[in-house]
Design a protein around this motif. Structure first.
Motif, PDB file in Angstrom:
ATOM      1  N   ILE A 121       0.855  -1.190   0.000  1.00 38.57           N
ATOM      2  CA  ILE A 121       0.000   0.000   0.000  1.00 38.57           C
ATOM      3  C   ILE A 121       0.888   1.237   0.000  1.00 38.57           C
ATOM      4  O   ILE A 121       1.528   1.564   1.013  1.00 38.57           O
ATOM      5  N   ASN A 124      -0.808   5.813   2.264  1.00 35.45           N
ATOM      6  CA  ASN A 124      -1.467   5.560   3.541  1.00 35.45           C
ATOM      7  C   ASN A 124      -2.420   6.686   3.932  1.00 35.45           C
ATOM      8  O   ASN A 124      -2.913   6.745   5.055  1.00 35.45           O
ATOM      9  N   THR A 125      -2.712   7.585   2.980  1.00 38.34           N
ATOM     10  CA  THR A 125      -3.772   8.587   3.102  1.00 38.34           C
ATOM     11  C   THR A 125      -4.506   8.650   1.772  1.00 38.34           C
ATOM     12  O   THR A 125      -3.879   8.643   0.721  1.00 38.34           O
ATOM     13  N   TYR A 234      -7.358   4.109   2.935  1.00 46.01           N
ATOM     14  CA  TYR A 234      -6.059   4.123   2.265  1.00 46.01           C
ATOM     15  C   TYR A 234      -6.279   4.561   0.817  1.00 46.01           C
ATOM     16  O   TYR A 234      -7.411   4.732   0.366  1.00 46.01           O
ATOM     17  N   HIS A 303       1.545   9.725   6.111  1.00 45.84           N
ATOM     18  CA  HIS A 303       0.758   9.456   7.310  1.00 45.84           C
ATOM     19  C   HIS A 303       1.686   8.952   8.420  1.00 45.84           C
ATOM     20  O   HIS A 303       2.609   8.169   8.155  1.00 45.84           O
ATOM     21  N   GLU A 305       1.420   6.728  10.427  1.00 47.55           N
ATOM     22  CA  GLU A 305       1.430   5.271  10.461  1.00 47.55           C
ATOM     23  C   GLU A 305       2.636   4.700   9.726  1.00 47.55           C
ATOM     24  O   GLU A 305       3.163   3.645  10.084  1.00 47.55           O
ATOM     25  N   GLY A 306       3.066   5.401   8.675  1.00 49.98           N
ATOM     26  CA  GLY A 306       4.203   4.935   7.899  1.00 49.98           C
ATOM     27  C   GLY A 306       5.485   4.858   8.692  1.00 49.98           C
ATOM     28  O   GLY A 306       6.361   4.027   8.410  1.00 49.98           O
ATOM     29  N   ILE A 311       6.076   2.313   4.955  1.00 53.64           N
ATOM     30  CA  ILE A 311       5.208   2.488   3.792  1.00 53.64           C
ATOM     31  C   ILE A 311       5.081   1.142   3.087  1.00 53.64           C
ATOM     32  O   ILE A 311       6.069   0.460   2.838  1.00 53.64           O
ATOM     33  N   ASP A 313       2.865  -1.213   4.364  1.00 52.98           N
ATOM     34  CA  ASP A 313       2.081  -1.978   5.326  1.00 52.98           C
ATOM     35  C   ASP A 313       0.839  -1.183   5.715  1.00 52.98           C
ATOM     36  O   ASP A 313       0.646  -0.040   5.293  1.00 52.98           O
ATOM     37  N   ALA A 314       0.002  -1.789   6.547  1.00 48.85           N
ATOM     38  CA  ALA A 314      -1.239  -1.149   6.968  1.00 48.85           C
ATOM     39  C   ALA A 314      -1.572  -1.568   8.387  1.00 48.85           C
ATOM     40  O   ALA A 314      -1.070  -2.571   8.891  1.00 48.85           O
ATOM     41  N   ASP A 315      -2.419  -0.793   9.011  1.00 47.62           N
ATOM     42  CA  ASP A 315      -2.920  -1.123  10.335  1.00 47.62           C
ATOM     43  C   ASP A 315      -4.137  -2.043  10.175  1.00 47.62           C
ATOM     44  O   ASP A 315      -5.082  -1.709   9.459  1.00 47.62           O
ATOM     45  N   ARG A 318      -7.476  -0.519  10.966  1.00 49.48           N
ATOM     46  CA  ARG A 318      -7.866   0.483   9.974  1.00 49.48           C
ATOM     47  C   ARG A 318      -8.406  -0.186   8.708  1.00 49.48           C
ATOM     48  O   ARG A 318      -9.397   0.266   8.133  1.00 49.48           O
TER      49      ARG A 318
END
Length: 359
Positions: A121, A124-125, A234, A303, A305-306, A311, A313-315, A318
């Motif tokens: 991904i 991430n925004t 995302y 974001h 989160e990154g 960058i 990956d993802a939560d 979320r």
């Protein structure tokens, strides 16, 4: 102070054009970058549009041989939108593509058989937006009730509009969506001329399209950005078909590693990345593609989160929330499992992943 696309694209000034979507030139650039492609595994990827600044990390990975070193001959084809990529991948025989995560969720709920899976991904925004007349009556989502919003028939912003509308306090069915096959420039001009109330799209795409017909989108439009109400969403992701994943797991791992390295090097040296774009985009213009790339690095790929997951990956929570929002608001017939939408199995170790860097 929060970085926004509105601030970034002030740098575009009076010159903005859309990058060309010339497929034969993409193939030539890929062949030149890969050298002797006979011993490499051919991978056909469908992009969300013609090569432009936001694709710089793909171009840099090509130029520096990261795909070739992974044993891959990657061929990019121009697409016609981040949402349509998702359905076209399987329909047209691509191995994968670069498309919108929310459109992927919708397809997985409607037609799970052979549905692609995201393996990296990049955004991430979410970059989705609705452009409205500057200074007009539309100030927030509630003002969209009974208004007419134009967009391409399969537009990522249209696909993700129902959750955005519901969270904004209106019934999405109370907004009249006019689906148009006209160009983005023509659709956006309908807003400027007062014939419709808004246009679906990406901020930078709308601005660039209007500039191609000598209209300054920054001076004529305001933007309602989906990320303000749906921070769970995302954006664009690299997604592959289930057959390609099953038959070529090491190739997927190598592909993702090359993309990851391309992103790292793009953050490190955006100018070199833009040079790589120039070699693949026949109508490349640095004064346009430069701000578009910087907008991507500073917003869509920035974001917090990154910095935690890297960058790509993802939560998990979320992702689950995004699925729930899409299924509920779009009244989809089934709820896809998170692992059907995204797998981190092919990502590099955490310490090797790209992280947001201030540029």
């Amino acid at each position: 102070m929060k970085t926004t696309r509105r601030g970034i694209f002030k740098a575009i000034g009076g010159a903005a054009v859309l990058a060309s979507a010339a497929a034969p030139l993409f193939a030539q650039a890929a062949a030149a970058a890969s050298g002797n492609a006979g011993n490499l595994l051919k991978v056909r990827l469908l992009l969300n549009g013609g090569i432009s600044g936001p694709h710089a990390f793909f171009c840099l990975a090509h130029e520096r041989g990261y795909f070739r070193n992974a044993g891959l001959d990657v061929e990019f084809s121009p697409g016609d939108g981040a949402a349509s990529v998702v359905t076209r991948i399987v329909q047209e025989g691509y191995d994968g593509g670069y498309g919108d995560m929310n459109a992927l969720i919708k397809l997985a709920a409607l037609k799970p058989k052979n549905c692609p899976t995201a393996v990296h991904i990049a955004f991430n925004t979410t970059p989705l937006t609705i452009g409205v007349r500057k200074g007009g009556p539309i100030k927030d989502v509630k003002d969209l009730k009974d208004k007419v919003i134009i967009g391409h028939p399969i537009d990522a912003a249209i696909e993700a509009f129902p959750p955005y509308a519901k969270l904004g306090g209106i019934d999405p069915n109370d907004v009249h969506i006019l689906r148009s096959n006209a160009s983005m420039a023509a659709n956006a001009k309908e807003v400027v001329d007062g014939n419709v109330d808004g246009v679906f799209g990406f901020v930078n795409t709308i601005i660039a399209a209007l500039r191609s017909i000598d209209i300054d989108g920054r001076e004529t439009l305001d933007f309602l950005e989906f990320q303000d109400l749906v921070p769970e969403f995302y954006g664009n992701a690299l997604m592959m078909t289930p057959d390609f994943i099953a038959n070529n797991p090491e190739a997927v791992k190598g592909l993702v590693a090359a993309v990851n390295r391309g992103i790292i090097e793009t953050f490190k040296d955006p100018e070199a990345a833009l040079d790589a774009v120039a070699k693949m985009a026949p109508k490349f213009r640095r004064e346009v593609d430069g701000p578009r790339l910087m907008g991507t690095l500073r917003v869509e790929m920035a974001h917090p989160e990154g910095a935690i997951h890297g960058i790509g990956d993802a939560d998990d929570k979320r992702i689950a929330r995004s699925i729930s929002l899409m299924v509920d608001a779009c009244r989809l017939p089934r709820t896809p499992k998170a692992e059907a939408i995204f797998t981190r199995a092919f990502l590099p170790p955490l310490e090797e992943r790209a992280k947001p860097v201030k540029v």
